[in-house]
Design a protein around this motif. Sequence first.
Motif: not given
Length: 213
Positions: A123-128
């Motif tokens: 999974p990508r680490v997404l901007d909050e």
Amino acid sequence: MRFVPPSREVLAEVLLAAGPDAPTLCAGWDTRHLAAHLVLREHHPLAAGIVLKPLSGRMERTLHRWADRAKAPEAYAALVERFRRGPGRLSPLSLPAVDRAANLVEFFVHTEDVRRAGERWAPRVLDEDYSEELWRALVRGSGLLYRGVDVGVILRRPDGRRHVARRAATSVAIAGEPAELLLHAYGRRGHALVTFEGAPDAVALLASAELGP
């Protein structure tokens, strides 16, 4: 609105990196079919077939014709580039408000349709803030997305926030990050990193239900 143009760029790059014949999570579609779908919905009147059943057959035939033309890498790259440039000025999707409403979720889900179709992915680490936008979109659409489920559905985030998507005497809680909950709601359940809490029979009913718009 600020998340849609970057999401378009990410999706275009993911499509280009995958090439025209890579699998996707969209049943029956390789990446060239997905690219054709994205361009058709922004540039062709037959995109109305997405919601108007009388036009759906013609739309599907056009999509497959475009996909067949994109088998060669050069043609595929041109198709993806057309998607990257965005809709024409006469398209309703050229309006910022419509673009945001129609494409925030569309681009995220289709990016993951390509990324997660392979054997190795994370999974990508997404901007909050981006994650919060996806959560708000999920909350707005959850009643429609889970309309075919015969049990109650409670969406629960790791931070404890929750949303009742569907009410019933027996419920199942689906736990995960907002992006993963969104993917589950859009029918990508086999590739969404979520867990379930509830009676086994209720969980089984949820697992067998048709999800998505």
